[in-house]
Write a protein that holds these residues in place. Structure first.
Motif, mmCIF file in Angstrom:
data_model
loop_
_atom_site.group_PDB
_atom_site.id
_atom_site.type_symbol
_atom_site.label_atom_id
_atom_site.label_comp_id
_atom_site.label_asym_id
_atom_site.label_seq_id
_atom_site.Cartn_x
_atom_site.Cartn_y
_atom_site.Cartn_z
ATOM 1 N N ARG A 44 0.748 -1.307 -0.213
ATOM 2 C CA ARG A 44 0.114 -0.283 -0.070
ATOM 3 C C ARG A 44 0.944 1.228 -0.053
ATOM 4 N N GLU A 45 1.843 1.137 0.750
ATOM 5 C CA GLU A 45 3.021 2.250 0.823
ATOM 6 C C GLU A 45 3.553 2.628 -0.487
ATOM 7 N N VAL A 46 3.657 1.800 -1.227
ATOM 8 C CA VAL A 46 4.605 1.567 -2.756
ATOM 9 C C VAL A 46 3.362 2.354 -3.633
ATOM 10 N N GLU A 47 1.994 1.758 -3.537
ATOM 11 C CA GLU A 47 1.054 2.263 -4.267
ATOM 12 C C GLU A 47 0.732 3.856 -3.935
ATOM 13 N N THR A 48 0.801 4.077 -2.776
ATOM 14 C CA THR A 48 0.505 5.499 -2.617
ATOM 15 C C THR A 48 1.551 6.422 -3.149
ATOM 16 N N ALA A 52 0.468 9.310 -6.513
ATOM 17 C CA ALA A 52 1.034 10.686 -6.401
ATOM 18 C C ALA A 52 1.585 10.874 -7.737
ATOM 19 N N ILE A 53 2.478 10.244 -8.272
ATOM 20 C CA ILE A 53 3.108 10.215 -9.518
ATOM 21 C C ILE A 53 2.019 10.168 -10.561
ATOM 22 N N ARG A 54 1.251 9.082 -10.711
ATOM 23 C CA ARG A 54 0.319 8.935 -11.731
ATOM 24 C C ARG A 54 -0.720 10.100 -11.628
ATOM 25 N N ASP A 55 -1.026 10.607 -10.579
ATOM 26 C CA ASP A 55 -2.119 11.573 -10.517
ATOM 27 C C ASP A 55 -1.764 12.834 -11.180
ATOM 28 N N ALA A 56 -0.395 13.308 -10.812
ATOM 29 C CA ALA A 56 0.216 14.392 -11.400
ATOM 30 C C ALA A 56 0.541 14.296 -13.104
ATOM 31 N N LYS A 57 0.628 13.001 -13.543
ATOM 32 C CA LYS A 57 0.712 13.000 -14.961
ATOM 33 C C LYS A 57 -0.590 13.047 -15.492
ATOM 34 N N LEU A 58 -1.441 12.411 -14.973
ATOM 35 C CA LEU A 58 -2.995 12.612 -15.278
ATOM 36 C C LEU A 58 -3.532 14.031 -15.282
ATOM 37 N N ALA A 59 -3.093 14.756 -14.371
ATOM 38 C CA ALA A 59 -3.593 16.186 -14.419
ATOM 39 C C ALA A 59 -2.743 16.739 -15.558
ATOM 40 N N GLU A 60 -1.671 16.568 -15.712
ATOM 41 C CA GLU A 60 -0.747 17.191 -16.833
ATOM 42 C C GLU A 60 -1.383 17.031 -18.112
ATOM 43 N N GLU A 61 -1.582 15.588 -18.394
ATOM 44 C CA GLU A 61 -2.276 15.241 -19.640
ATOM 45 C C GLU A 61 -3.525 15.832 -19.674
ATOM 46 N N LYS A 62 -4.533 16.014 -19.025
ATOM 47 C CA LYS A 62 -5.906 16.533 -18.742
ATOM 48 C C LYS A 62 -5.675 18.012 -19.215
#
Length: 83
Positions: A44-48, A52-62
């Motif tokens: 869970r710690e690794v996924e957290t 954060a990295i995935r959310d930042a990339k998705l926000a940039e792509e959006k």
């Protein structure tokens, strides 16, 4: 109603064995649960961190796709796109 026969007397060795195996199973389950909980917490710690990295990339792509869409709409409306 039918009369039930008296219950059979269970050997003390068999009773002891049943209780011993029950307690051993409970102890094994508790140890196994603790082990799996620690592994799951690490996952869970690794996924957290990855989230954060995935959310930042998705926000940039959006944001990029929204800009492209606005540029296309501006082009269709005959308005020069913003730089």
């Amino acid at each position: 109603m039918a009369d039930l026969a008296a219950p059979l007397r269970v050997s003390p060795f068999i009773r002891f064995s049943r209780w011993s195996l029950l307690l051993a199973g409970i102890a094994y389950g508790a140890i196994r649960h603790g082990s799996l909980s620690r592994k799951e917490a690490a996952i869970r710690e690794v996924e957290t961190k990855q989230k954060a990295i995935r959310d930042a990339k998705l926000a940039e792509e959006k944001k990029r796709l929204a800009k492209l869409e606005l540029d296309d709409l501006a082009k269709m409306a005959g308005v020069p796109p913003e730089p």
